[in-house]
Design an enzyme around this catalytic site. Structure first.
Site, PDB file in Angstrom:
ATOM      1  N   ARG A   1       7.106  -1.152   1.756  1.00  0.00           N
ATOM      2  CA  ARG A   1       7.880  -0.165   1.332  1.00  0.00           C
ATOM      3  C   ARG A   1       8.880   0.645   1.978  1.00  0.00           C
ATOM      4  O   ARG A   1       9.923   1.052   1.869  1.00  0.00           O
ATOM      5  CB  ARG A   1       6.630   1.076   1.153  1.00  0.00           C
ATOM      6  CG  ARG A   1       6.001   1.789   2.462  1.00  0.00           C
ATOM      7  CD  ARG A   1       4.911   2.679   2.383  1.00  0.00           C
ATOM      8  NE  ARG A   1       4.299   2.957   3.385  1.00  0.00           N
ATOM      9  CZ  ARG A   1       3.712   4.018   3.856  1.00  0.00           C
ATOM     10  NH1 ARG A   1       3.942   5.039   3.215  1.00  0.00           N
ATOM     11  NH2 ARG A   1       2.990   4.063   4.957  1.00  0.00           N
TER      12      ARG A   1
ATOM     13  N   SER B   1       6.512   9.164   1.445  1.00  0.00           N
ATOM     14  CA  SER B   1       5.590   8.015   1.393  1.00  0.00           C
ATOM     15  C   SER B   1       5.948   6.778   0.743  1.00  0.00           C
ATOM     16  O   SER B   1       5.579   5.799   1.171  1.00  0.00           O
ATOM     17  CB  SER B   1       4.270   8.518   0.349  1.00  0.00           C
ATOM     18  OG  SER B   1       3.711   9.649   0.938  1.00  0.00           O
TER      19      SER B   1
ATOM     20  N   GLU C   1       4.784  12.354 -13.216  1.00  0.00           N
ATOM     21  CA  GLU C   1       5.427  11.093 -13.269  1.00  0.00           C
ATOM     22  C   GLU C   1       5.775  10.659 -14.921  1.00  0.00           C
ATOM     23  O   GLU C   1       6.880  10.121 -14.945  1.00  0.00           O
ATOM     24  CB  GLU C   1       4.279   9.997 -13.054  1.00  0.00           C
ATOM     25  CG  GLU C   1       4.091  10.187 -11.401  1.00  0.00           C
ATOM     26  CD  GLU C   1       3.054  11.058 -11.009  1.00  0.00           C
ATOM     27  OE1 GLU C   1       2.495  11.995 -12.056  1.00  0.00           O
ATOM     28  OE2 GLU C   1       2.524  11.067  -9.953  1.00  0.00           O
TER      29      GLU C   1
ATOM     30  N   PHE D   1       0.260   5.415 -10.338  1.00  0.00           N
ATOM     31  CA  PHE D   1       0.769   6.699 -10.972  1.00  0.00           C
ATOM     32  C   PHE D   1       1.980   6.355 -11.595  1.00  0.00           C
ATOM     33  O   PHE D   1       2.542   7.136 -12.501  1.00  0.00           O
ATOM     34  CB  PHE D   1       0.663   7.765 -10.054  1.00  0.00           C
ATOM     35  CG  PHE D   1      -0.653   7.968  -9.390  1.00  0.00           C
ATOM     36  CD1 PHE D   1      -1.783   7.930 -10.025  1.00  0.00           C
ATOM     37  CD2 PHE D   1      -0.580   8.440  -8.029  1.00  0.00           C
ATOM     38  CE1 PHE D   1      -2.986   8.068  -9.199  1.00  0.00           C
ATOM     39  CE2 PHE D   1      -1.660   8.508  -7.451  1.00  0.00           C
ATOM     40  CZ  PHE D   1      -2.958   8.437  -7.823  1.00  0.00           C
TER      41      PHE D   1
ATOM     42  N   HIS E   1       2.101   1.465  -2.504  1.00  0.00           N
ATOM     43  CA  HIS E   1       0.826   1.821  -2.101  1.00  0.00           C
ATOM     44  C   HIS E   1      -0.094   0.974  -3.089  1.00  0.00           C
ATOM     45  O   HIS E   1      -1.288   1.140  -3.372  1.00  0.00           O
ATOM     46  CB  HIS E   1       0.214   3.117  -2.223  1.00  0.00           C
ATOM     47  CG  HIS E   1       0.957   4.034  -1.226  1.00  0.00           C
ATOM     48  ND1 HIS E   1       2.251   4.219  -0.953  1.00  0.00           N
ATOM     49  CD2 HIS E   1       0.382   4.944  -0.354  1.00  0.00           C
ATOM     50  CE1 HIS E   1       2.522   4.870  -0.190  1.00  0.00           C
ATOM     51  NE2 HIS E   1       1.140   5.810   0.248  1.00  0.00           N
TER      52      HIS E   1
ATOM     53  N   ASP F   1      -7.453   5.549   1.150  1.00  0.00           N
ATOM     54  CA  ASP F   1      -7.591   6.617   0.062  1.00  0.00           C
ATOM     55  C   ASP F   1      -8.558   6.243  -1.057  1.00  0.00           C
ATOM     56  O   ASP F   1      -9.032   7.168  -1.814  1.00  0.00           O
ATOM     57  CB  ASP F   1      -6.127   6.623  -0.596  1.00  0.00           C
ATOM     58  CG  ASP F   1      -5.187   7.297   0.324  1.00  0.00           C
ATOM     59  OD1 ASP F   1      -5.650   8.130   1.032  1.00  0.00           O
ATOM     60  OD2 ASP F   1      -3.977   7.321   0.019  1.00  0.00           O
TER      61      ASP F   1
ATOM     62  N   ARG G   1       1.205  -0.548   0.989  1.00  0.00           N
ATOM     63  CA  ARG G   1       1.795   0.585   1.974  1.00  0.00           C
ATOM     64  C   ARG G   1       1.540   0.137   3.479  1.00  0.00           C
ATOM     65  O   ARG G   1       2.406   0.442   4.482  1.00  0.00           O
ATOM     66  CB  ARG G   1       0.462   1.713   1.623  1.00  0.00           C
ATOM     67  CG  ARG G   1       0.575   2.885   2.905  1.00  0.00           C
ATOM     68  CD  ARG G   1      -0.817   3.531   2.504  1.00  0.00           C
ATOM     69  NE  ARG G   1      -0.989   4.627   3.617  1.00  0.00           N
ATOM     70  CZ  ARG G   1      -1.572   4.602   4.787  1.00  0.00           C
ATOM     71  NH1 ARG G   1      -2.418   3.380   4.669  1.00  0.00           N
ATOM     72  NH2 ARG G   1      -1.750   5.484   5.552  1.00  0.00           N
TER      73      ARG G   1
END
Lengths: 282, 317
Positions: B13, B40, B61, B86, B112, B120, B170
């Site tokens: 990322r 992020s 989103e 998402f 991610h 997570d 990530r």
């Protein structure tokens, strides 16, 4: 610019087109199309700054319109054709295999005037916001219009978009709600009451104009002029356009029966008898 | 075997973030959107460098996808960034209607992605995104393998006209491809020539595939390693040629068994040159919390798992 009387004359022909297209195709959505025929006619012929003969996808230097409830293609296509986006005779191809006049608006078939697919509900306001931001970024002072069904407001994305437009002050956007209080499964009150729409949008930091009778051409012209005058002042502008689903044919009016049901070949003449052929049928 | 060195483990990322700023410098029409995950997904440097070209959409989103599509109409090249789940699964229908069906120049950047997201847990660990995005007509699907390639893929996406899904992880992962190496969309990358078996890998598992090939070499098995960084359009020519040469195939990806890169390879082989094949992927289940290392190890996505599958496929040759 057309006179109010001329616009009424065009809207009557548009209503004939809507009924003839849907009966010929044996499918489509005449109810909402009839109800919004006056507004769409006013938009195409008087209200929008656009050049149908020189359609460009980027719409630079022109207003843009996104009809979010894509199922009202009969009125979209009829008003577009009557305004000169494509030949009127092409209306006879509505929903037929190979047509540019898809059941719901599509960019995949190269129909001038369509910039974005719609049909899956709730997405047009977001697209309109994007185009409005794009116009600001490129120094284009023209406006972006969107149109939504009132039942469509049950989609959550509408409220994401409404919140964004208000919070970010997207003031070159005018979003109109076709407030006909009908949807497929019943009235909006039966399915999911809409509450005080004006207050809802105002609480999302919008300016709101209410047009008490969206099937009265003069009221449409006046209300939209008022909406236009509110642009450029830091807030998006909402218009609550009160209409009757099925307006123009007595037995189709004020019911949800013709949302997605078409007249039979037998019933069509009865309806057409109430609508004068003003510009010539396709 | 050609040696590959992990110069320093880095996040993909972050490569995207650096690439996005460079793309923004090269093209004033590049704009970026984020849904409250600017830091992020590493869009913050772009937002700082070009505040007037950054759109903060909040946690919404679906609206972000529509705004990006609208911006593209005005000649902008929107990159929207978010957690991969998402900006794909959550907004599949939006991507379908106003990006792919309407064929707009929108870049969907999903950070991610995969099980290596780690702690997570399963709600955020998408292993379905490749399947969802590759099935959409008009969509290009890019899965770079390391930091350098993530940057290069971002620059390539900016130049490509049309919808792109860019998949990014990530966690810090080995950075081993050459800095500044060209990234050609749709062209598989041959990392090691072999003759006994072909290992097709994408994303984080490319490094594991190279580690596996190194170990296999010591056993006398000469593995060809090919990085399928573009899942769609798939470089079928390279896949067929290699499968014909080695006669055995293993695919490796940080994705579900169903619908991922392996299925694209399997389809190509079934239609053109049926070849014994094994998958290294996650079989029809969701992830859970754990460190990235624990996740990759416990879900069978390590070099040792690839080696096992190579042994299995060689028996079927």
């Amino acid at each position: 610019m057309k006179s109010t009387k001329e616009l009424q004359t065009i809207a009557t022909q548009v209503r004939r087109d809507i009924l003839r297209m849907t009966t010929a195709a044996k499918s489509g959505h005449p109810g909402g199309s009839l109800g919004t025929a006056d507004w769409m006619t006013a938009m195409q012929f008087n209200l929008m700054n656009h050049d149908p003969e020189h359609f460009t996808m980027d719409g630079k230097g022109q207003d843009m319109l996104f009809v979010s409830q894509g199922h009202i293609t009969p009125v979209i296509y009829s008003t577009m054709a009557r305004r000169g986006y494509f030949p009127v005779k092409e209306l006879s191809t509505f929903r037929i295999f190979g047509t540019r006049l898809q059941g719901h608006p599509s960019t995949a078939h190269n129909l001038p005037g369509i910039r974005m697919a719609s049909g899956s509900l709730g997405q047009g306001m977001s697209v309109g916001i994007g185009a409005a931001l794009g116009k600001k970024m490129t120094g284009d002072s023209n406006l972006v219009y969107t149109l939504h069904g009132d039942g469509e407001l049950q989609e959550g994305q509408i409220w994401e978009a409404a919140m964004f437009a208000g919070a970010k002050g997207v003031d070159n956007l005018i979003s109109t709600i076709d407030y006909n209080r009908q949807q497929i499964d019943g009235t909006t009150d039966q399915v999911m009451t809409l509450g005080d729409l004006k207050a809802k949008f105002e609480s999302f930091l919008w300016e709101v104009v209410v047009i008490a009778n969206g099937n009265d051409m003069q009221q449409v012209l006046d209300g939209m002029a008022q909406a236009k005058a509110l642009t450029g002042k830091g807030k998006p502008v909402g218009v609550i356009l009160t209409t009757e689903m099925g307006y123009g044919v007595d037995f189709m009016q004020g019911t949800n029966k013709y949302h997605g049901a078409v007249l039979s070949a037998d019933d069509l003449p009865k309806a057409l008898a109430q609508l004068e052929e003003t510009l010539g049928d396709f | 075997m050609k040696p590959y060195e992990n110069k320093k483990s880095m996040e993909l990322r972050a490569g995207f973030g650096v690439g996005l700023v460079e793309a923004g410098e090269a093209n004033a029409d590049v704009v970026a959107l984020s849904a409250d995950v600017c830091g992020s997904v590493k869009i913050n440097d772009f937002a700082k460098a070009f505040p007037e070209r950054f759109v903060q959409c909040g946690i919404a989103e679906a609206n972000m996808v529509g705004i990006a599509a609208g911006l593209s109409l005005c000649g902008k090249v929107p990159f929207l960034g978010g957690f991969a789940e998402f900006v794909t699964g959550r907004v599949y229908d939006q991507i379908r209607q106003v990006v792919c069906y309407s064929n707009k120049n929108v870049k969907i950047c999903g950070s991610h992605a995969g099980i290596s997201l780690g702690e997570d847990g399963a709600t955020h660990q998408t292993m379905e995104d490749i399947a969802l995005m590759k099935v959409l007509p008009n969509m290009t699907v890019l899965v770079p393998c390391d930091y350098n390639q993530a940057k290069a893929a971002t620059l390539a996406a900016a130049k490509h006209v049309g919808p792109v899904y860019l998949r990014l992880g990530r966690s810090k992962m080995p950075n081993f491809t050459e800095e500044g190496a060209p990234f050609e969309i749709g062209k598989a990358q041959l990392l090691n020539e072999g003759k006994d078996v072909t290992i097709f890998a994408c994303g984080h598992l490319v490094w594991e595939a190279l580690e596996a090939a190194k170990a296999l070499e010591a056993e006398g098995i000469c593995a060809e390693v090919i990085n399928i960084h573009t899942i769609k359009p798939l470089d079928t020519e390279a896949i067929i040629a290699s499968a014909k040469k080695t006669g055995a195939v293993v695919t490796c990806e940080e994705h579900l068994f169903n619908g991922g890169m392996g299925d694209s390879v399997a389809q190509t082989l079934a239609l053109n040159c049926p070849t014994p094949m094994e998958y290294v992927a996650v079989d029809d289940k969701f992830g859970e919390s754990g460190t990235p290392d624990e996740m990759l190890t416990n879900y069978g996505l390590r070099a040792k798992d690839i080696i096992e599958k190579v042994h299995a496929v060689l028996k079927r040759k």
